[in-house]
Design a protein around this motif. Structure first.
Motif, PDB file in Angstrom:
ATOM      1  N   PHE A 283       0.867  -1.606   0.481  1.00 33.05           N
ATOM      2  CA  PHE A 283       0.483  -0.074   0.080  1.00 33.05           C
ATOM      3  C   PHE A 283       0.977   1.084  -0.086  1.00 33.05           C
ATOM      4  N   PHE A 284       2.330   1.267   0.520  1.00 29.04           N
ATOM      5  CA  PHE A 284       2.862   1.920   0.595  1.00 29.04           C
ATOM      6  C   PHE A 284       3.920   2.408  -0.954  1.00 29.04           C
ATOM      7  N   GLN A 285       4.179   1.390  -1.378  1.00 31.09           N
ATOM      8  CA  GLN A 285       5.093   1.265  -2.450  1.00 31.09           C
ATOM      9  C   GLN A 285       4.520   1.615  -3.434  1.00 31.09           C
ATOM     10  N   GLY A 286       5.588   2.495  -4.824  1.00 29.71           N
ATOM     11  CA  GLY A 286       5.308   2.740  -6.450  1.00 29.71           C
ATOM     12  C   GLY A 286       3.855   4.000  -6.262  1.00 29.71           C
ATOM     13  N   LYS A 287       3.020   3.339  -7.114  1.00 29.32           N
ATOM     14  CA  LYS A 287       2.258   4.672  -7.740  1.00 29.32           C
ATOM     15  C   LYS A 287       0.971   3.810  -6.739  1.00 29.32           C
ATOM     16  N   ILE A 288       0.855   3.321  -6.176  1.00 29.92           N
ATOM     17  CA  ILE A 288      -0.217   2.727  -5.159  1.00 29.92           C
ATOM     18  C   ILE A 288       0.218   3.677  -3.729  1.00 29.92           C
ATOM     19  N   GLY A 289       1.543   3.744  -3.040  1.00 31.89           N
ATOM     20  CA  GLY A 289       2.223   4.816  -2.284  1.00 31.89           C
ATOM     21  C   GLY A 289       1.529   5.894  -2.903  1.00 31.89           C
ATOM     22  N   ALA A 290       2.166   5.981  -4.179  1.00 27.73           N
ATOM     23  CA  ALA A 290       1.631   8.141  -3.619  1.00 27.73           C
ATOM     24  C   ALA A 290       0.486   8.305  -4.137  1.00 27.73           C
ATOM     25  N   ALA A 291      -0.807   7.085  -4.974  1.00 28.04           N
ATOM     26  CA  ALA A 291      -1.923   7.585  -4.451  1.00 28.04           C
ATOM     27  C   ALA A 291      -2.430   7.523  -3.165  1.00 28.04           C
ATOM     28  N   PHE A 292      -1.743   6.687  -2.261  1.00 30.72           N
ATOM     29  CA  PHE A 292      -2.212   6.708  -0.672  1.00 30.72           C
ATOM     30  C   PHE A 292      -2.012   8.129  -0.293  1.00 30.72           C
ATOM     31  N   THR A 293      -0.477   8.371  -0.005  1.00 26.71           N
ATOM     32  CA  THR A 293       0.604   9.439  -0.172  1.00 26.71           C
ATOM     33  C   THR A 293      -0.471  10.527  -0.462  1.00 26.71           C
ATOM     34  N   GLU A 294      -1.483  10.655  -1.288  1.00 24.77           N
ATOM     35  CA  GLU A 294      -1.850  11.780  -2.143  1.00 24.77           C
ATOM     36  C   GLU A 294      -2.992  12.176  -1.067  1.00 24.77           C
ATOM     37  N   ALA A 295      -3.935  10.587  -1.106  1.00 29.62           N
ATOM     38  CA  ALA A 295      -4.961  10.971  -1.051  1.00 29.62           C
ATOM     39  C   ALA A 295      -5.048  10.985   0.858  1.00 29.62           C
ATOM     40  N   ILE A 296      -4.775  11.183   1.618  1.00 23.99           N
ATOM     41  CA  ILE A 296      -4.725  10.628   2.986  1.00 23.99           C
ATOM     42  C   ILE A 296      -4.109  12.078   3.568  1.00 23.99           C
ATOM     43  N   THR A 297      -3.010  12.333   2.647  1.00 25.86           N
ATOM     44  CA  THR A 297      -3.034  14.311   2.819  1.00 25.86           C
ATOM     45  C   THR A 297      -4.108  14.991   2.944  1.00 25.86           C
ATOM     46  N   ARG A 298      -4.599  14.517   1.702  1.00 24.70           N
ATOM     47  CA  ARG A 298      -5.846  15.576   1.026  1.00 24.70           C
ATOM     48  C   ARG A 298      -6.989  15.485   1.506  1.00 24.70           C
ATOM     49  N   LYS A 299      -7.247  13.793   1.953  1.00 27.30           N
ATOM     50  CA  LYS A 299      -8.730  13.954   2.728  1.00 27.30           C
ATOM     51  C   LYS A 299      -8.523  14.433   4.604  1.00 27.30           C
ATOM     52  N   ARG A 300      -7.152  14.127   4.995  1.00 25.23           N
ATOM     53  CA  ARG A 300      -6.846  14.698   6.027  1.00 25.23           C
ATOM     54  C   ARG A 300      -6.624  16.453   6.299  1.00 25.23           C
TER      55      ARG A 300
END
Length: 78
Positions: free
Chosen positions: A43-60
């Motif tokens: 969940f925290f690697q590659g393009k999935i990780g980038a999408a996760f980081t962007e989404a959790i930051t935006r949602k926060r």
């Protein structure tokens, strides 16, 4: 905390399912994964990780600091 079943579900997700989860989930379920899945999880690697980081930051940012703190206290650290 994540249950053993929750961890198994996260481990079994395909890339498409992970991206779908990231797009549809609220902040709280994402925070649980962020806090309790092991470092280096897919969940925290590659393009999935980038999408996760962007989404959790935006949602926060969308819910604000107070609600983010409440979510953090709700799930705890152990």
């Amino acid at each position: 905390m994540l249950s053993t079943d929750d961890i198994k579900k996260a481990d079994a997700m395909t890339e498409h399912e992970m991206l779908d989860f990231i797009a549809k989930s609220d902040y709280l379920p994402m925070l649980k994964l962020w806090r309790f899945l092991p470092a280096g999880h897919k969940f925290f690697q590659g393009k999935i990780g980038a999408a996760f980081t962007e989404a959790i930051t935006r949602k926060r940012n969308d819910i604000g600091a107070l609600k983010a703190a409440e979510a953090s206290k709700k799930i705890g650290w152990e």
